[in-house]
Design a protein around this motif. Structure first.
Motif, PDB file in Angstrom:
ATOM      1  N   HIS A 274       0.931  -1.181  -0.122  1.00 51.80           N
ATOM      2  CA  HIS A 274       0.008   0.233  -0.119  1.00 51.80           C
ATOM      3  C   HIS A 274       0.966   1.222  -0.035  1.00 51.80           C
ATOM      4  CE1 HIS A 274      -3.436  -2.507   0.644  1.00 51.80           C
ATOM      5  NE2 HIS A 274      -2.768  -3.339   1.638  1.00 51.80           N
ATOM      6  N   SER A 275       1.911   0.998   0.837  1.00 49.65           N
ATOM      7  CA  SER A 275       2.867   2.470   0.985  1.00 49.65           C
ATOM      8  C   SER A 275       3.486   2.611  -0.482  1.00 49.65           C
ATOM      9  CB  SER A 275       3.617   2.234   2.007  1.00 49.65           C
ATOM     10  OG  SER A 275       4.780   1.282   1.996  1.00 49.65           O
ATOM     11  N   GLN A 276       3.734   1.557  -1.185  1.00 44.68           N
ATOM     12  CA  GLN A 276       4.587   1.689  -2.569  1.00 44.68           C
ATOM     13  C   GLN A 276       3.405   2.177  -3.372  1.00 44.68           C
ATOM     14  OE1 GLN A 276       6.412  -2.283  -3.271  1.00 44.68           O
ATOM     15  NE2 GLN A 276       5.653  -1.971  -5.375  1.00 44.68           N
ATOM     16  N   ARG A 277       2.323   2.028  -3.454  1.00 45.66           N
ATOM     17  CA  ARG A 277       1.453   2.448  -4.415  1.00 45.66           C
ATOM     18  C   ARG A 277       1.355   4.024  -4.114  1.00 45.66           C
ATOM     19  NH1 ARG A 277      -3.168  -1.622  -3.639  1.00 45.66           N
ATOM     20  NH2 ARG A 277      -2.912  -3.307  -4.873  1.00 45.66           N
ATOM     21  N   LEU A 278       1.080   4.618  -2.830  1.00 42.94           N
ATOM     22  CA  LEU A 278       1.171   5.944  -2.486  1.00 42.94           C
ATOM     23  C   LEU A 278       2.542   6.412  -2.954  1.00 42.94           C
ATOM     24  CD1 LEU A 278      -0.470   5.491   0.836  1.00 42.94           C
ATOM     25  CD2 LEU A 278      -1.666   6.951  -0.797  1.00 42.94           C
ATOM     26  N   LEU A 279       3.282   5.958  -2.783  1.00 44.25           N
ATOM     27  CA  LEU A 279       4.864   6.586  -3.081  1.00 44.25           C
ATOM     28  C   LEU A 279       4.752   6.740  -4.794  1.00 44.25           C
ATOM     29  CD1 LEU A 279       7.570   7.419  -1.987  1.00 44.25           C
ATOM     30  CD2 LEU A 279       8.387   5.244  -2.002  1.00 44.25           C
ATOM     31  N   GLY A 280       4.474   5.361  -5.382  1.00 49.22           N
ATOM     32  CA  GLY A 280       4.609   5.569  -6.708  1.00 49.22           C
ATOM     33  C   GLY A 280       3.567   6.579  -7.450  1.00 49.22           C
TER      34      GLY A 280
ATOM     35  N   ALA B 271      18.337   1.193   7.009  1.00 52.57           N
ATOM     36  CA  ALA B 271      16.997   1.148   6.276  1.00 52.57           C
ATOM     37  C   ALA B 271      16.065   2.077   6.566  1.00 52.57           C
ATOM     38  CB  ALA B 271      16.592  -0.313   6.330  1.00 52.57           C
ATOM     39  N   MET B 272      15.454   2.706   5.664  1.00 49.48           N
ATOM     40  CA  MET B 272      14.296   3.461   6.033  1.00 49.48           C
ATOM     41  C   MET B 272      12.974   2.615   5.647  1.00 49.48           C
ATOM     42  SD  MET B 272      13.034   6.931   3.862  1.00 49.48           S
ATOM     43  CE  MET B 272      11.408   7.418   4.095  1.00 49.48           C
ATOM     44  N   TYR B 273      12.041   2.376   6.795  1.00 51.87           N
ATOM     45  CA  TYR B 273      10.915   1.652   6.521  1.00 51.87           C
ATOM     46  C   TYR B 273       9.858   2.626   6.329  1.00 51.87           C
ATOM     47  CZ  TYR B 273      12.993  -2.601   8.644  1.00 51.87           C
ATOM     48  OH  TYR B 273      13.748  -3.732   8.922  1.00 51.87           O
ATOM     49  N   LEU B 274       9.153   2.481   5.130  1.00 49.40           N
ATOM     50  CA  LEU B 274       7.979   3.417   4.895  1.00 49.40           C
ATOM     51  C   LEU B 274       6.829   2.522   4.655  1.00 49.40           C
ATOM     52  CD1 LEU B 274       7.175   6.288   4.027  1.00 49.40           C
ATOM     53  CD2 LEU B 274       7.491   5.638   1.831  1.00 49.40           C
ATOM     54  N   LEU B 275       5.787   2.521   5.686  1.00 43.83           N
ATOM     55  CA  LEU B 275       4.732   1.360   5.945  1.00 43.83           C
ATOM     56  C   LEU B 275       3.442   2.013   6.439  1.00 43.83           C
ATOM     57  CD1 LEU B 275       7.146  -1.146   7.569  1.00 43.83           C
ATOM     58  CD2 LEU B 275       6.588  -0.991   5.293  1.00 43.83           C
ATOM     59  N   MET B 276       2.574   1.398   6.147  1.00 41.17           N
ATOM     60  CA  MET B 276       1.281   1.726   6.897  1.00 41.17           C
ATOM     61  C   MET B 276       1.296   1.188   8.366  1.00 41.17           C
ATOM     62  SD  MET B 276      -0.184   2.625   3.902  1.00 41.17           S
ATOM     63  CE  MET B 276      -1.871   2.936   4.368  1.00 41.17           C
ATOM     64  N   SER B 277       0.618   1.780   8.969  1.00 42.53           N
ATOM     65  CA  SER B 277       0.805   1.359  10.435  1.00 42.53           C
ATOM     66  C   SER B 277      -0.059   0.466  11.141  1.00 42.53           C
ATOM     67  CB  SER B 277       0.036   2.886  11.257  1.00 42.53           C
ATOM     68  OG  SER B 277       0.581   3.904  10.661  1.00 42.53           O
ATOM     69  N   THR B 278       0.138  -0.684  10.322  1.00 40.75           N
ATOM     70  CA  THR B 278      -0.512  -2.139  10.947  1.00 40.75           C
ATOM     71  C   THR B 278       0.040  -2.974  11.926  1.00 40.75           C
ATOM     72  OG1 THR B 278       0.381  -3.350   9.070  1.00 40.75           O
ATOM     73  CG2 THR B 278      -1.362  -2.287   8.258  1.00 40.75           C
TER      74      THR B 278
ATOM     75  N   ALA C  60      -3.309  12.045  -3.795  1.00 41.19           N
ATOM     76  CA  ALA C  60      -3.503  13.324  -4.734  1.00 41.19           C
ATOM     77  C   ALA C  60      -3.401  12.930  -5.875  1.00 41.19           C
ATOM     78  CB  ALA C  60      -2.147  14.019  -4.377  1.00 41.19           C
ATOM     79  N   ILE C  61      -4.695  13.189  -6.611  1.00 35.46           N
ATOM     80  CA  ILE C  61      -4.809  12.677  -8.087  1.00 35.46           C
ATOM     81  C   ILE C  61      -4.741  13.809  -9.087  1.00 35.46           C
ATOM     82  CG2 ILE C  61      -6.529  10.823  -7.670  1.00 35.46           C
ATOM     83  CD1 ILE C  61      -8.977  12.551  -8.067  1.00 35.46           C
ATOM     84  N   GLU C  62      -4.922  15.276  -8.595  1.00 40.26           N
ATOM     85  CA  GLU C  62      -4.680  16.647  -9.321  1.00 40.26           C
ATOM     86  C   GLU C  62      -4.097  17.369  -8.650  1.00 40.26           C
ATOM     87  OE1 GLU C  62      -8.238  15.962 -12.521  1.00 40.26           O
ATOM     88  OE2 GLU C  62      -7.943  17.933 -11.509  1.00 40.26           O
TER      89      GLU C  62
END
Length: 754
Positions: A35-41, A72-79, A137-139
């Motif tokens: 999920h974080s990968q999609r947001l970042l991408g 390492a930098m972890y960029l994750l959802m808070s699960t 952020a779509i636009e």
């Protein structure tokens, strides 16, 4: 794209987080989840990320070789699941990395924070920050929560008395989730806004919020004190009656206020003072029921028309046939985004103006590129022929070819589906006047031939009938039956029109019924307009009246303080100096600082944020941009999802079934009487990711290339994976120059495969 663009703000926030990790050895590994990968991408290309001294991008769900020489930098959802994975990386004698910098997309629950700090991973944790960036952020001025299924949560009527309680519980869960994401937008923009919400008076609360014995507090004890004041009657009576006004926008607005107040309490210096100061903004929370005309009308501005008539997926992906330099046609997938300057220039123009501009820009392009002889393009067909002769300008040629194709397709459908006649009836119904400004006396005579015609598709007949019924404020049941008969609507199509009642629309009317009194009506526009584009969304009137301080406070009350009651010049307070963070959890994160380089222009216009629960139309998105200019405000609009007319009608067809068979919620709403779940449990379920199976140990040592391919195949994520994330860095002791070369090779390899 302007520096104040929402996409740029999100992008800067991600980059700032990545740049804040500076290990002694310079290079770092980035660990993401699906999920974080999609947001970042959605805002950064892989190349942009690798530029920031990231040597490797790994998925936390795959088997990863230990790399104890890198931080390492972890960029994750808070699960809870991700917290357990982080702990596992540094438990049982394993040390996955030299250290861990934790960045969570959302706020992290206190019990998960404590689990981390009391675990074997604690000595390796270098920092922990919450980014509050869980939205799309779509636009440049629009965001989405990507929750189209929320439409059914909001408006599907409970099918029995026993359904009210479970559906109300599910709705509360959905609204709580939504409110967290809306507050994420406010935090990302450094806004602590006044909050107003839509509170209609012409219908009771909708869907599961409809007052019902199973969901409302018990009635107060009957006494003879009817004359008492409201205050003296006691809290029981007030609680019992309060549900009569529990409209969805109100419940949602109060939840957003609660989240922002809690954040403010933990971070007293929020919002950070901006330089130059920006006036405090306002968040207006409304929902789809405020305007049920806008999602049914044919719009003729480029973006709205294209999304209505063409098979564009998610508002961004369009497949079309592209003519190559040798004259052959090949299928192409195009992405419509803010990165395409032709798209951003054209999208809010009327189609006729958009075509004129497209041709003018094309002819200018021909002039600017010497070597092209001739008159230039006089029409779309000329343009098509000329495009085939410009093989050397591939990128620009593809953009022109894409928009030429879209414009031609739209105009062909416009003629084929008799849209001039259809749209004329729609406009007369929606505005209540003809193009000459008179009451439409011959509406039925104009409408019935279209309903009878076999050249008009049924989807358009549904839209005409739905608009006509709203224009008449309901029609007798017999008249409605006749309209369906003329149009030869299927039962599902009839259900779509009938379902408008669940959005507060009166569809059935008896002879003695009075007109519904709506407090907000469209004002006649004095600007020059196209005959088929006279209707302006209700949202436009709301925004204009809000800015001129004429918006009815009973229709749009404030949750807490309003501008007149607010303390003056709060931005003059000096903010306390930020001390170096001693605790692991950074209470005063640094992401509100200006982004580095290229972002020096400061937009200080007051912001108005709008959130439309249940779907926003492309016409409403357009108004956010147009009104930003005319009112000199920065207006940002968001919703559960962008909505096309086809999607709206398809969702209405199954609204009474709780969404069963819909694209967004094929199995429909769950009506089980399960006990209410904790917020973290709901969050964990929504962002659950499955661990990949452990790799099979092959006997012979594979070549580096084979190992990389194998790692890629093991990746379970359905999203396009960041390339290069499956290989591993060669050895720990390579020199600086060798490391540079290795990184450049990785970057190129990854970039080409992304």
């Amino acid at each position: 794209m302007s520096s104040s663009s929402l996409i740029n703000t999100v992008k800067a926030k991600f980059l700032e987080a990545i740049r804040s990790v500076n290990p002694p050895g310079r290079w770092k590994i980035l660990v993401v989840d699906e999920h974080s990968q999609r947001l970042l991408g959605s805002v950064l290309k892989q190349f942009d990320i690798l530029e920031e001294n990231v040597t490797l991008i790994e998925s936390i769900t795959t088997h990863r070789e230990p790399q104890p020489q890198f931080e390492a930098m972890y960029l994750l959802m808070s699960t809870s699941q991700n917290v357990d994975r982080i702990i596992r990386d540094f438990s049982n004698g394993q040390q996955q990395y030299a250290g861990a910098h934790l960045f969570f997309i959302d706020g992290l629950a206190e019990h998960l924070f404590e689990r981390l700090t009391s675990s074997p991973a604690e000595p390796y944790l270098k920092a922990l920050q919450e980014l509050f960036i869980n939205f799309w952020a779509i636009e440049s001025q629009a965001f989405s929560l990507r929750q189209p299924g929320a439409f059914f949560n909001l408006y599907s009527p409970p099918r029995s008395d026993t359904s009210f309680k479970p559906l109300r519980d599910r709705l509360d869960e959905e609204l709580r989730f939504m409110s967290k994401q809306i507050s994420n937008v406010c935090l990302t923009l450094n806004e602590f806004p006044f909050i107003r919400y839509y509170s209609p008076s012409h219908h009771p609360p909708l869907g599961p919020l409809k007052p019902h014995a199973s969901t409302r507090p018990p009635p107060p004890a009957e006494t003879s004190s009817r004359w008492r004041t409201n205050l003296a009657r006691g809290s029981d009576a007030r609680a019992y009656e309060q549900v009569e006004g529990d409209y969805v926008a109100k419940v949602l607005a109060f939840m957003v206020q609660q989240h922002l107040d809690e954040y403010k309490k933990a971070n007293p210096d929020f919002p950070k003072p901006s330089d130059p100061p920006r006036p405090r903004g306002t968040l207006i929370v409304t929902d789809r029921s405020m305007d049920t005309m806008a999602p049914l009308l044919h719009e003729f501005t480029y973006q709205a028309m294209a999304n209505d008539l063409l098979p564009i997926e998610e508002g961004t992906t369009y497949r079309y046939k592209f003519q190559t330099a040798v004259g052959a046609y090949e299928d192409k997938n195009a992405t419509l985004s803010d990165a395409d300057n032709v798209w951003t220039d054209l999208r809010h123009m009327h189609m006729r103006e958009a075509i004129d501009k497209l041709m003018a820009d094309f002819n200018q392009f021909l002039q600017d590129n010497a070597g092209f002889k001739g008159e230039g393009a006089a029409n779309l067909n000329d343009m098509k022929d000329m495009l085939a002769n410009l093989p050397q300008y591939q990128e620009q040629r593809e953009k022109f070819s894409l928009h030429l194709n879209m414009a031609q397709e739209c105009m062909a459908i416009f003629e084929r589906d008799q849209l001039p006649a259809v749209a004329n009836v729609e406009q007369n119904c929606a505005t209540g006047v003809t193009a000459e400004g008179k009451a439409p006396k011959h509406l039925v005579e104009e409408m019935v031939p279209l309903l009878d015609s076999r050249d008009v598709v049924n989807m358009n007949k549904v839209r005409i009938i739905a608009l006509y019924i709203q224009h008449r404020d309901g029609v007798p049941d017999e008249d409605r039956r006749r309209l369906y008969q003329h149009a030869r609507l299927t039962l599902a199509e009839q259900d779509a029109v009938n379902a408008l009642v669940h959005l507060g629309v009166r569809i059935s009317r008896q002879s003695g019924d009075k007109d519904t009194k709506k407090k907000i009506k469209q004002k006649p526009s004095n600007e020059e307009e196209y005959e088929l584009s006279r209707y302006k969304p209700v949202l436009r009137t709301v925004l204009e009246e809000h800015v001129s301080s004429r918006l009815d406070p009973t229709l749009f009350p404030y949750v807490k303080d309003s501008p007149s009651a607010a303390p003056a010049a709060s931005s003059l307070r000096s903010s306390p100096a930020i001390q170096p963070a001693v605790s692991l959890r950074s209470q005063k994160p640094s992401w509100h600082k200006a982004a580095r380089g290229g972002n020096t222009h400061s937009d200080t216009r007051q912001r108005i944020l709008v959130f439309v629960a249940g779907g926003m139309t492309y016409s409403e998105m357009r108004e956010a941009y147009l009104l930003s200019k005319s009112l000199n405000k920065e207006i940002i609009i968001g919703s559960t999802h962008p909505l096309t007319p086809r999607q709206f009608v398809d969702d209405l067809k199954v609204l009474e079934l709780g969404g069963v068979g819909s694209k967004a919620l094929p199995n429909g709403l769950s009506e089980t009487n399960a006990p209410a779940r904790a917020p973290q449990e709901i969050y964990d379920q929504r962002y659950f990711t499955r661990d990949a199976p452990p790799p099979q140990r092959a006997a012979p040592a594979p070549s580096p290339q084979a190992r990389q391919e194998k790692g890629r195949l093991l990746r379970p994520s359905p999203v396009p994976s960041y390339a290069g994330s499956s290989g591993s860095v060669n050895n720990a002791g390579y020199g600086e120059k060798e490391g540079e070369r290795e990184k450049e090779k990785k970057k190129k390899r990854g970039f080409l495969r992304f």
